[in-house]
Write a protein that holds these residues in place. Sequence first.
Motif, PDB file in Angstrom:
ATOM      1  N   THR A 561       0.863  -1.177   0.000  1.00  0.00           N
ATOM      2  CA  THR A 561       0.000   0.000   0.000  1.00  0.00           C
ATOM      3  C   THR A 561       0.903   1.231   0.000  1.00  0.00           C
ATOM      4  O   THR A 561       1.854   1.305   0.768  1.00  0.00           O
ATOM      5  CB  THR A 561      -0.880   0.032   1.264  1.00  0.00           C
ATOM      6  N   GLU A 563       2.581   4.825   0.545  1.00  0.00           N
ATOM      7  CA  GLU A 563       2.715   5.608   1.759  1.00  0.00           C
ATOM      8  C   GLU A 563       2.302   7.043   1.441  1.00  0.00           C
ATOM      9  O   GLU A 563       2.714   7.579   0.414  1.00  0.00           O
ATOM     10  CB  GLU A 563       4.200   5.601   2.113  1.00  0.00           C
ATOM     11  N   ILE A 565       2.618  10.843   2.421  1.00  0.00           N
ATOM     12  CA  ILE A 565       3.419  11.708   3.294  1.00  0.00           C
ATOM     13  C   ILE A 565       2.819  13.105   3.308  1.00  0.00           C
ATOM     14  O   ILE A 565       2.732  13.767   2.272  1.00  0.00           O
ATOM     15  CB  ILE A 565       4.887  11.737   2.824  1.00  0.00           C
ATOM     16  N   LYS A 661       6.216   2.311  -1.804  1.00  0.00           N
ATOM     17  CA  LYS A 661       7.260   1.757  -0.938  1.00  0.00           C
ATOM     18  C   LYS A 661       8.161   0.826  -1.735  1.00  0.00           C
ATOM     19  O   LYS A 661       7.762   0.286  -2.762  1.00  0.00           O
ATOM     20  CB  LYS A 661       6.608   0.993   0.208  1.00  0.00           C
TER      21      LYS A 661
END
Length: 664
Positions: A561, A563, A565, A661
């Motif tokens: 999944t 990320e 930020i 990721k």
Amino acid sequence: MNVTELARKLKVPTKELLEILPVVGFDIGRRAIKIDDRQAARIVEQWPKLKAKYRELTSPAEDKKAAEIKTETVVPKQVAIPPTIRVKDLAERLKYPLSKLMAELMKNGVLASMNEEIDFDTASIVSSELGYEVTADQSGGQAEEEASQKLEQLLIKDKDGDKNLIPRPPVVVVMGHVDHGKTKLLDAIRKTNVIEGESGGITQHIGAYQVIKKDNAITFIDTPGHEAFTTMRSRGARVADIAILVIAADDSIQPQTKESIKIIKSAKLPMIVVINKIDKPDANPERVKQDLASLNLVPEEWGGNTIVVPISAKAGTGIDELLDMILLVTETERVHITANPAKPAVGTIIESHVDKGEGPVATMLVQNGTLKRGDLVEISGSFYGKVRSMKDYKGQDIETAPPSTPVKIIGLKASASVGDILQVTLDVDKKKKVSKYQLNQQAVDYSRPRETSDQEKKNVKTLNVVLRSDVLGSLEAIIASLTKLDHPEVAVNVIAKGLGNITENDVQRAASAEGLVLGFHVKPTQSADLLARDKKVEIKNYEIIYKLLEDVKARLEQMLTPEVIRTDLGRLKVLAVFRKEDKKMVIGGQVIDGRIPPMAKVDVKEDKFKKATGIIAQVQVNKVKVTEAVKGQECGISYEGKPVIVEGDILEAYTEEIRTKKIQ
Ligand code: GDP
């Protein structure tokens, strides 16, 4: 206090409490309902002691004796188990008969042959059932280490006091970064040795070959997918006398080059650096030398002692010089490169597969002694069969194989593993130990479906794969590398593996696990191909292990999944609402923190409670569009989103970056 209340406090049933108390000196009736508060307080205070006293007073003498005996005799035996272990190695560690261990495994629903690796969980369940206390063996590569020592012992023991040692051909391994030309170099070397009239000079693929230079033989380890060899590093180092490190002149030192250097150094092998692809226009051999020097490998021509040979595997230049250099290094290492051909043979398995017609076939590199047709052979003390026939790398039948000869052995009863040490059985009684179980012609392990493994229970997303490879060495190397692709969220789950072409069964298996089939140097059969199309199962074929791993890694990364930020930019207090539409608003406010730029995302908060999220379409200061309004400034804002903003609300502006990721 009520007795029931006291019982609750002590966490015992009331009936039990009423039985215990009179025995341990609290004289209350067995039907008492109430108990004196002070007495109750004392009972609570002394409860653990009272319970122990009661047990002592009531347990019969024999029970006590039995308990004593039990504690005396049951001292659990200890065993340390690594993350994966071969069944026969586990039997050795447990000092338990192999066949019984396999039966024990079967009881637990695991149908594994003696060469098969089982995971820590399986091994520890069976071991504890056999009365062992299991600890995790973290020493890593211990099995390799043990095998290495064992071989050394076998060879050294043989050399001790042996006056009959004579020179043998050197065994050379080629290492280096992917695409730097290892395969091409091995091909080029092979080609220099085409003796005219010899059936085209075409070598069979048996994992190693020999060339003759100035009447001297040199043995080259030629493993499929050389990355496999890196995984089997100690095995590679164990069989080789000299290492060639290939570095492409247009690419210089790369990660796998460094890894190879580490392996070569730790195995204390003499090394020849080959700078390849010097024919390329952008070749820069000088840079390679500089990079080598910066790693403390100063080339000889610069006053150091690193041997460097520039070549072009493609054009065939420099190959002769390289072979000469190998012979030179062999001469300087002469004391180590010897053997006694008069002894019974000992050597390492470098390739292994199960042939439909011929059964288990293994390539062994004879390291000491001479292997003869008809010899009985064993691995780790288990009888493995008789050398029914032997073939050399040209596919020709041979009767004897002296030291440093790679030889294909037909006649084994069971499939050996790459890295196994095979030796000639002298004790003919050992024949009795013939193992009958592991002859699995299909050589496919469907026995341990692991779709609902611990990983899934832990919410790890798994990529289910069926693996097929041409030879065992590659299969082992691929599995070892796949398990290294470690990430807390995703993992590869090998639901079946096997040698030989991809079958309908593999496709079926992949389909039911919603997985895919990965092939290495193999093809799907026609029916497997059709079924795959029908079931929409993906079949991927690879020629290079590195590419297979890259591909699997990319697939795993897609499963992660992403990320998000968030970077907070600033806050604005709403002072007025000027316009309100369906999905838009125009408001006025003051920046109380940071800055407010257009195109930022905003959370709309009323008394710290988030009631909507929108986007700032435009920011104006004094009716002029700006790229941002900063702390203290008043500004007008056109907002897009749910029109819920009221005077006094706080808008929090931020940006969001979505980052995929990566798996290291
Ligand atoms: P490996 O992954 O190290 O085994 O590399 P390969 O032997 O498969 O070579 C990778 C690529 O480099 C192939 O396309 C080869 O044709 C090419 N190659 C290898 N050696 C040379 C060389 O000496 N010169 C040039 N120009 N190309 C080469």
